[in-house]
Design an enzyme around this catalytic site. Structure first.
Site, PDB file in Angstrom:
ATOM      1  N   GLU A  56     -31.184  45.314 -54.159  1.00 47.15           N
ATOM      2  CA  GLU A  56     -32.294  46.188 -53.756  1.00 47.15           C
ATOM      3  C   GLU A  56     -33.079  46.564 -55.003  1.00 47.15           C
ATOM      4  OE1 GLU A  56     -31.096  49.537 -51.346  1.00 47.15           O
ATOM      5  OE2 GLU A  56     -29.929  48.282 -50.012  1.00 47.15           O
ATOM      6  N   HIS A  66     -33.867  50.423 -46.681  1.00 49.76           N
ATOM      7  CA  HIS A  66     -32.917  51.488 -47.012  1.00 49.76           C
ATOM      8  C   HIS A  66     -33.491  52.860 -46.588  1.00 49.76           C
ATOM      9  CE1 HIS A  66     -29.383  52.454 -49.907  1.00 49.76           C
ATOM     10  NE2 HIS A  66     -29.501  53.390 -49.003  1.00 49.76           N
ATOM     11  N   ALA A 122     -24.894  50.788 -44.019  1.00 52.06           N
ATOM     12  CA  ALA A 122     -24.013  51.441 -45.004  1.00 52.06           C
ATOM     13  C   ALA A 122     -24.398  50.979 -46.405  1.00 52.06           C
ATOM     14  CB  ALA A 122     -22.562  51.134 -44.696  1.00 52.06           C
ATOM     15  N   ARG A 123     -23.945  49.807 -46.795  1.00 60.71           N
ATOM     16  CA  ARG A 123     -24.283  49.265 -48.110  1.00 60.71           C
ATOM     17  C   ARG A 123     -24.381  47.752 -48.018  1.00 60.71           C
ATOM     18  NH1 ARG A 123     -26.019  53.341 -49.339  1.00 60.71           N
ATOM     19  NH2 ARG A 123     -25.608  54.664 -51.139  1.00 60.71           N
ATOM     20  N   ILE A 172     -20.247  59.188 -40.979  1.00 60.85           N
ATOM     21  CA  ILE A 172     -21.313  58.523 -40.214  1.00 60.85           C
ATOM     22  C   ILE A 172     -20.713  57.701 -39.067  1.00 60.85           C
ATOM     23  CG2 ILE A 172     -23.221  56.863 -40.370  1.00 60.85           C
ATOM     24  CD1 ILE A 172     -23.543  57.889 -43.330  1.00 60.85           C
ATOM     25  N   GLY A 190     -32.185  54.723 -44.041  1.00 61.40           N
ATOM     26  CA  GLY A 190     -31.217  55.497 -43.250  1.00 61.40           C
ATOM     27  C   GLY A 190     -31.301  56.996 -43.466  1.00 61.40           C
ATOM     28  N   ALA A 191     -31.516  57.411 -44.710  1.00 62.10           N
ATOM     29  CA  ALA A 191     -31.512  58.854 -45.005  1.00 62.10           C
ATOM     30  C   ALA A 191     -32.920  59.417 -45.070  1.00 62.10           C
ATOM     31  CB  ALA A 191     -30.807  59.095 -46.325  1.00 62.10           C
ATOM     32  N   ASP A 195     -10.062  51.631 -39.283  1.00 60.95           N
ATOM     33  CA  ASP A 195     -10.112  52.441 -40.500  1.00 60.95           C
ATOM     34  C   ASP A 195      -8.674  52.767 -40.873  1.00 60.95           C
ATOM     35  OD1 ASP A 195     -10.344  54.424 -42.457  1.00 60.95           O
ATOM     36  OD2 ASP A 195     -12.224  55.189 -41.619  1.00 60.95           O
TER      37      ASP A 195
HETATM   38  P1  NAD Z   1     -17.214  58.508 -45.454  1.00 57.83           P
HETATM   39  O1  NAD Z   1     -16.520  58.500 -46.765  1.00 57.83           O
HETATM   40  O2  NAD Z   1     -17.304  59.769 -44.693  1.00 57.83           O
HETATM   41  O3  NAD Z   1     -16.523  57.430 -44.508  1.00 57.83           O
HETATM   42  C1  NAD Z   1     -16.157  56.158 -44.923  1.00 57.83           C
HETATM   43  C2  NAD Z   1     -14.967  55.716 -44.089  1.00 57.83           C
HETATM   44  O4  NAD Z   1     -14.677  54.369 -44.432  1.00 57.83           O
HETATM   45  C3  NAD Z   1     -13.706  56.523 -44.360  1.00 57.83           C
HETATM   46  O5  NAD Z   1     -13.182  57.058 -43.166  1.00 57.83           O
HETATM   47  C4  NAD Z   1     -12.761  55.530 -44.986  1.00 57.83           C
HETATM   48  O6  NAD Z   1     -11.423  55.751 -44.629  1.00 57.83           O
HETATM   49  C5  NAD Z   1     -13.265  54.226 -44.412  1.00 57.83           C
HETATM   50  N1  NAD Z   1     -12.881  53.060 -45.186  1.00 57.83           N
HETATM   51  C6  NAD Z   1     -12.815  52.942 -46.543  1.00 57.83           C
HETATM   52  N2  NAD Z   1     -12.402  51.706 -46.870  1.00 57.83           N
HETATM   53  C7  NAD Z   1     -12.215  51.043 -45.697  1.00 57.83           C
HETATM   54  C8  NAD Z   1     -11.768  49.731 -45.381  1.00 57.83           C
HETATM   55  N3  NAD Z   1     -11.459  48.859 -46.323  1.00 57.83           N
HETATM   56  N4  NAD Z   1     -11.690  49.390 -44.088  1.00 57.83           N
HETATM   57  C9  NAD Z   1     -12.006  50.258 -43.101  1.00 57.83           C
HETATM   58  N5  NAD Z   1     -12.422  51.523 -43.340  1.00 57.83           N
HETATM   59  C10 NAD Z   1     -12.516  51.902 -44.627  1.00 57.83           C
HETATM   60  O7  NAD Z   1     -18.653  57.886 -45.720  1.00 57.83           O
HETATM   61  P2  NAD Z   1     -19.964  58.132 -44.855  1.00 57.83           P
HETATM   62  O8  NAD Z   1     -20.611  59.384 -45.326  1.00 57.83           O
HETATM   63  O9  NAD Z   1     -19.658  57.970 -43.428  1.00 57.83           O
HETATM   64  O10 NAD Z   1     -20.866  56.916 -45.381  1.00 57.83           O
HETATM   65  C11 NAD Z   1     -20.611  55.608 -44.948  1.00 57.83           C
HETATM   66  C12 NAD Z   1     -21.512  54.627 -45.676  1.00 57.83           C
HETATM   67  O11 NAD Z   1     -22.877  54.888 -45.367  1.00 57.83           O
HETATM   68  C13 NAD Z   1     -21.416  54.671 -47.196  1.00 57.83           C
HETATM   69  O12 NAD Z   1     -21.457  53.351 -47.692  1.00 57.83           O
HETATM   70  C14 NAD Z   1     -22.695  55.390 -47.599  1.00 57.83           C
HETATM   71  O13 NAD Z   1     -23.093  55.065 -48.906  1.00 57.83           O
HETATM   72  C15 NAD Z   1     -23.643  54.858 -46.569  1.00 57.83           C
HETATM   73  N6  NAD Z   1     -24.868  55.628 -46.355  1.00 57.83           N
HETATM   74  C16 NAD Z   1     -26.016  54.927 -46.169  1.00 57.83           C
HETATM   75  C17 NAD Z   1     -27.183  55.590 -45.921  1.00 57.83           C
HETATM   76  C18 NAD Z   1     -28.466  54.843 -45.770  1.00 57.83           C
HETATM   77  O14 NAD Z   1     -29.510  55.364 -46.138  1.00 57.83           O
HETATM   78  N7  NAD Z   1     -28.442  53.651 -45.232  1.00 57.83           N
HETATM   79  C19 NAD Z   1     -27.191  56.998 -45.850  1.00 57.83           C
HETATM   80  C20 NAD Z   1     -25.998  57.694 -46.019  1.00 57.83           C
HETATM   81  C21 NAD Z   1     -24.832  56.978 -46.257  1.00 57.83           C
HETATM   82  C1  MLT Z   2     -27.016  57.537 -49.402  1.00 59.17           C
HETATM   83  O1  MLT Z   2     -26.000  56.995 -49.837  1.00 59.17           O
HETATM   84  O2  MLT Z   2     -27.138  58.765 -49.338  1.00 59.17           O
HETATM   85  C2  MLT Z   2     -28.094  56.672 -48.906  1.00 59.17           C
HETATM   86  O3  MLT Z   2     -27.982  55.390 -49.348  1.00 59.17           O
HETATM   87  C3  MLT Z   2     -29.464  57.227 -48.969  1.00 59.17           C
HETATM   88  C4  MLT Z   2     -30.093  57.420 -50.309  1.00 59.17           C
HETATM   89  O4  MLT Z   2     -29.645  56.889 -51.300  1.00 59.17           O
HETATM   90  O5  MLT Z   2     -31.069  58.128 -50.358  1.00 59.17           O
END
Ligand code: NAD
Ligand code: MLT
Length: 529
Positions: free
Chosen positions: A262, A280, A232-233, A152, A282-283, A171
């Site tokens: 949440e 929440h 993200a979270r 993301i 995002g997705a 990162d």
């Molecule tokens: P991903 O695993 O592809 O990427 C995460 C990145 O974070 C990696 O490149 C990793 O190296 C980096 N990372 C890990 N620890 C770190 C640190 N201490 N400092 C800096 N970088 C660090 O994950 P993603 O698919 O891109 O998802 C990112 C976040 O988004 C997750 O928390 C996921 O749960 C969340 N998310 C939220 C929604 C939503 O509905 N809001 C939807 C999808 C994902």
């Molecule tokens: C995810 O991690 O995929 C998001 O938080 C979205 C969801 O839980 O539906």
């Protein structure tokens, strides 16, 4: 026959549900309370959740038949993966299915919080008109700091570059090449990123290291008037630290999709005019939910059929295009592993696997796991699977070593295995035939050809006339057809090894008759199912 049962505890797309219903007995209990879920989980083979259902140790322990947890989404912080692994439960998610939606939502939060869009929207709809309270800030020419340049984070980087923003990223877990690829300037520390950013957006997973990583100290280092986004979270940006920084005016605005608790109701951050929030979301797009729903349903069905599942979190990733290549090697390794406890009752303390030739250039963990699964299956039967094989070996004090070796004896690929304790050793080597079939080409120093299918009789015999004939006659007398046979020896006139593939199971009487043949040293029957 009864169909496997799946319980779905949060909303999944209609298409996904239809896929499940074709093969499984489906219970949909959106938002089932914890106590009720604990009571019924023992009746299900599969569980599908999103981010609300907590799949913790207590639930896993109550889930006596559970074989797979499907996470309809990306983050797995609501799932105790080690507990699932110990219990042999597959955990699969859909990491790529909602990333675009989450990236777009991040941009939405960034724009709407920096331009006060929701506030202005509510104001004008209440019948008033004014522009002054809603003056915002442009993105053009500003610096955005991205924490976590994964799926993301990298999509957000690409999109914000088109707003003419300078993109910097922190990162520590990715190669420099990834920063270049997404046009982000690498920052080696979080402090550097925080000091230089006009906007900060976080995209890491939630874990011990990332919880509160943007806290009081980081916000104090930030520019006055910094704007932050968390899609993200909850808690990656500490809510207490953010609240204080909003009160002091250090933070000019925040866009938040996720919260420490949440569902979030009465969160004190909601009281700030310059905080834009979504539940929440995002997705939550039609497209993402359709992809997530079908993807998780397909994976759960595959897992219950015992097929390879693409996004298993508690197994090494095998890319889809590599699966075909690995498949016969997985079969070979599982078969080689399965031999030890079929011929020996002695416990093991060490397994050494050497990958020689082309295979050495691949990521081989899945093969090592297959070998251990094969090894433990004769003693643990279906309690061991690909997910828990390594844990089970560790619990039994078996140390597993994986090495790369040079190309050997003209084999393109050769997998050499030593399974041993202090006074007992089994040495095997295996490869694939020219038609791609697994074959064991070395058995304790004998060059042989064991095709690991069905029943195989392995016997050591004196290397002299009138041994092999009477031995094979025993099969004939028992009505057992010999499909293939090979004799190998190390030294002429010493002890030879006979390998006989037969078409039927060898009963106890036939085994006794084989052992009684003059010149036969020992006879073992292997079964490869
Ligand atoms: P991903 O695993 O592809 O990427 C995460 C990145 O974070 C990696 O490149 C990793 O190296 C980096 N990372 C890990 N620890 C770190 C640190 N201490 N400092 C800096 N970088 C660090 O994950 P993603 O698919 O891109 O998802 C990112 C976040 O988004 C997750 O928390 C996921 O749960 C969340 N998310 C939220 C929604 C939503 O509905 N809001 C939807 C999808 C994902
Ligand atoms: C995810 O991690 O995929 C998001 O938080 C979205 C969801 O839980 O539906």
């Amino acid at each position: 026959m009864n169909r496997p049962r799946v319980i779905v505890t949060e909303r999944v797309s209609e298409k996904g549900m239809a896929i499940l219903e074709k093969e499984l007995d489906v219970t949909f209990q959106d938002g089932i309370c914890r106590e009720d879920l604990l009571k019924v989980i023992g009746e299900y083979d599969a569980l599908i959740v999103r981010s609300v259902t907590q799949v913790d140790e207590e639930l896993v322990n109550a889930a006596k038949r559970l074989r797979v947890v499907g996470r309809a989404g990306n983050g797995i912080d609501n799932i105790n993966v080690p507990a699932c692994t110990r219990n042999g439960i597959i955990v699969a998610n859909t990491p790529d299915s909602n990333t675009i939606s989450a990236a777009e939502h991040t941009i939405g939060l960034l724009l709407s919080s920096s331009r006060n869009l929701p506030q202005a929207h509510s104001f004008i709809k209440s019948g008033k008109w004014d522009r002054k309270p809603f003056r915002g800030s442009e993105l053009n020419g500003k610096t955005v700091g991205i924490v976590g340049l994964g799926r993301i984070g990298s999509m957000v980087a690409e999109r914000l570059a088109s707003f003419n923003m300078k993109v910097i990223a922190y990162d520590p877990y990715i190669p420099d090449e990834r920063f270049l690829r997404f046009g982000a300037e690498k920052k080696s520390t979080l402090e550097e990123l925080v000091k230089e950013s006009d906007f900060i957006t976080v995209h890491t997973p939630r874990n011990q290291e990332t919880m509160g990583m943007i806290g009081r100290k980081e916000l104090a280092l930030a520019k006055d008037g910094v704007r932050v986004v968390n899609c993200a979270r909850g808690g990656i940006i500490s809510e207490q630290a953010l609240l204080e920084a909003l009160e002091s005016g250090k933070v000019a605005s925040a866009g938040l999709d996720v919260f420490e608790e949440e569902p979030a109701e009465n969160n004190p951050l909601f009281d700030f005019k310059n905080v834009v929030v979504t539940p929440h979301l995002g997705a939550d797009t039609k497209e993402a939910q359709e992809r997530v729903g079908t993807n998780i349903a397909e994976q759960v069905v595959k897992a219950l059929r015992g097929e390879m599942v693409p996004n298993v979190v508690n197994l090494p990733t095998v890319l889809r295009q590599d699966l075909e290549f690995f498949h016969p090697f997985i079969e070979l390794c599982e078969a080689m592993g399965s031999i030890y406890f079929q011929i020996s009752k002695a416990p093991i303390d060490r397994v050494e696997i050497t990958y020689c030739g082309e295979i050495a250039n691949h990521e081989k963990e899945i093969l090592t796991i297959a070998l251990i699964k094969g090894l433990l299956t004769p003693i643990l039967s279906d309690r061991v699977n690909y997910v828990n094989a390594k844990v089970m070996a560790e619990e039994r004090g078996i140390k597993v070593y994986e090495k790369n070796g040079k190309k050997e004896k003209g084999y393109i690929n050769l997998i050499k295995v030593k399974i041993q304790n202090h006074n007992h050793k089994l040495e095997l080597s295996g490869t694939l035939t020219t038609t791609g079939e697994p074959v064991i080409v070395e058995f304790n120093g004998y060059e042989t050809d064991i095709i690991p299918h069905g029943y195989v009789v392995v016997a050591e015999n004196e290397d002299r006339p009138r041994v092999i004939g009477p031995f094979t006659t025993v099969f004939g007398d028992a009505g057992i057809n010999i499909a293939m046979m090979r004799v190998a020896r190390r030294v002429k006139g010493d002890v030879a090894l006979m390998v006989v593939n037969v078409d039927a199971e060898v009963d106890q009487q036939t085994l006794a008759n084989l052992k009684a043949v003059d010149g036969i040293r020992n006879v073992r029957v292997l079964s490869f199912q």
